[in-house]
Enzyme design. Structure first.
Site, PDB file in Angstrom:
ATOM      1  N   GLU A  32       0.831  -1.211   0.000  1.00 41.09           N
ATOM      2  CA  GLU A  32       0.000   0.000   0.000  1.00 41.09           C
ATOM      3  C   GLU A  32       0.866   1.262   0.000  1.00 41.09           C
ATOM      4  OE1 GLU A  32      -3.119  -0.185   2.927  1.00 41.09           O
ATOM      5  OE2 GLU A  32      -4.096  -1.869   1.921  1.00 41.09           O
ATOM      6  N   GLU A  49      -5.285  -8.552  -0.759  1.00 44.84           N
ATOM      7  CA  GLU A  49      -6.116  -8.224   0.403  1.00 44.84           C
ATOM      8  C   GLU A  49      -7.560  -8.079  -0.063  1.00 44.84           C
ATOM      9  OE1 GLU A  49      -4.913  -5.166   3.148  1.00 44.84           O
ATOM     10  OE2 GLU A  49      -2.766  -5.600   2.868  1.00 44.84           O
TER      11      GLU A  49
END
Length: 514
Positions: free
Chosen positions: A195, A318
């Site tokens: 991220e 995810e």
């Protein structure tokens, strides 16, 4: 109005619902050119977050709970039964604050770390690289290591690769041997940061692309057969510009996979409860889960533009449902219950991954124990398997099977004037010739009859398993651990090449035939 789309392998489908029992149709279209459903789509995620590692997977070797090198035996056995193909560690946001050298060597000499992302708890680094990689060996799962690009340095990540993979003489391999591991583990899958657009550094994608190129260059294959499989920190949701820049600016010889993160979240400021949710909250959660279809389709379109031969994979590392934490629990631990709503998310999402098997080669449910849409929950010596666990176990028959493209027409699931496809599906044929068909009815009120045209396959000896319950909010508890579990399903019949299946509301069914 009937709208039909051929699923080769993508589907998007609607049919006006009937008042009582609605009708869906599925046509199976076997093709020798169809992709294989990579078993790694069934991957999991274990972050240093809340009670996932400590007091979850890992209780320590001195615990009264039966364990292997500190990892609970009941969890090991449950994950083996699930046929878990890979496990991602140590994060997540935690990965870009984790310094792996602090987690090797004698435990008494390891420094502590404050987990600033998740609850500001102090960890003692007793669970480290050896523990994780030995656990993966025990599970027969591929380890997927997420490297520290945020607060770490290039040399640190290069050393980690050498430590776990190099079989020759080097400072890192010598250190590994001193720490009790003679032969390297051979870790193939590596995330280059996590991220990067957020907790991994709040980077612009153009900057991250250059950072990725630098780190990936110094991550030596270290003699690993087939080389490293490097995964770039990918987009959040519909950030298509992020994928565009990664595919455009990173040489594809340095890039094997591009990540995508998407959670089924109603509203990041008001996620709603994991139990006690309303019909409106259920419908909105299903909207977010179904959005995965659109996100994958559009990100793949960008990837196809720069990589028409499909050499770079899409990695959804995810995904899952995300709600408010349970009352009286640490808000930084992200502990939530797991209901039939989560079973709907799991069944629908896995069907989407199957039907995009040409590009989607790995996915990682968040997370494996005690965090978010966990497959396992623990409380002291007790352990329960969640509805999500049961769906993933029912579905693991699709691992490494060849996709059977389908054509699907479905009634709508309607709520307050909004509509979603009520039924979603996928199918495959395994190496032994068995055909498996997965059907999900997300409608909270209506049953749906599904007619599956199977004449061309000449199926016989059909059996089926169902997961459903009395209410959407039903869940397994430590007092009632088997309230929801798969059962034999018989509400189907085969006649003149058509298989008629009656799906109850909010149910998951997997059919098997020779």
């Amino acid at each position: 109005m009937l709208r039909t789309t051929r699923i080769l392998p993508v589907f998007l489908l609607f049919l006006t619902p009937l008042i009582t029992l609605a009708q869906a149709t599925v046509s199976l279209n076997p093709s020798d050119e169809a992709p294989v459903i990579d078993k790694n789509i069934y991957g999991h995620f274990a972050e240093h977050l809340g009670r996932c590692i400590y007091d979850g997977l890992y209780v320590g070797e001195k615990s009264n709970i039966p364990n292997t090198e500190g990892v609970r035996n009941d969890i090991i056995n449950a994950l083996k039964d699930l046929k878990i193909p890979n496990l991602r560690w140590p994060g997540g946001c935690f990965a870009d604050t984790y310094h792996w050298k602090d987690g090797v060597g004698p435990q008494s000499e390891r420094p502590t770390i404050v987990n600033t992302w998740w609850g500001n708890v102090t960890e003692d680094n007793s669970f480290g690289t050896h523990n994780f990689l030995n656990l993966c060996e025990e599970l027969g799962a591929e380890p997927y290591l997420a490297g520290n690009v945020g607060s770490g340095e290039v040399q640190e990540l290069a050393d980690w690769v050498q430590y776990v993979n190099f079989d020759g003489i080097s400072p890192m391999s010598d250190w590994r041997k001193e720490n009790g591991r003679e032969k390297p583990w051979g870790v193939k899958y590596w995330g280059v940061g996590n991220e990067a657009w957020g907790c991994g550094g709040n980077m612009r994608v153009e900057y991250y692309a250059d950072i990725y190129r630098k780190y990936a260059t110094f991550m030596s294959d270290a003699g690993l057969e087939g080389g490293l499989y490097k995964i770039a920190s990918g987009a959040s949701n519909d950030d298509y510009h992020w994928t565009e820049v990664l595919m455009r600016d990173i040489p594809h010889n340095l890039l094997q996979g591009v990540a995508l993160h998407h959670y089924s979240v109603i509203d990041w400021n008001a996620k709603g409860p994991s139990v006690g949710f309303s019909e409106d909250q259920y419908f909105k959660t299903m909207e977010q889960a179904w959005l995965m279809e659109e996100l994958i389709t559009k990100h793949v379109e960008i990837m196809d533009k720069y990589d028409p031969k499909g050499k770079v994979d899409l990695i959804v590392d995810e995904w899952g449902g995300w709600y408010d934490v349970m009352e009286d629990t640490n808000p930084g631990f992200l502990f939530q219950q797991n209901t039939m709503r989560d079973a709907m998310i799991a069944g629908m999402t896995l069907n989407i991954f199957h039907n995009h098997a040409r590009r989607v080669k790995m996915a990682n449910l968040a997370q494996v124990v005690n965090v978010l849409q966990a497959v396992i929950l623990t409380e002291g010596e007790k352990m329960i398997l969640t509805p999500t666990y049961h769906v993933m176990k029912m579905y693991n028959v699709h691992q490494d099977a060849q996709l059977i493209p389908i054509e699907l027409n479905t009634p709508d699931f309607e709520f307050n004037g909004e509509k979603l496809p009520a039924v979603n599906a996928s199918a495959s044929k395994d190496a032994a010739g068995k055909v498996h068909i997965s059907l999900v009815n997300i409608d909270s009120k209506k049953s749906n009859t599904v007619s599956v045209a199977v004449g061309a396959l000449k199926l016989k000896d059909i059996s089926a398993t169902i997961l459903t319950s009395k209410t959407l909010e039903d869940h397994n508890t430590f007092e009632s651990p088997e309230k929801i579990q798969p059962e034999q399903f018989k509400k189907f019949k085969l006649k003149n090449g058509t298989l008629e299946v009656e799906l109850p509301p909010f149910s998951v069914v997997v059919l098997e035939a020779n």
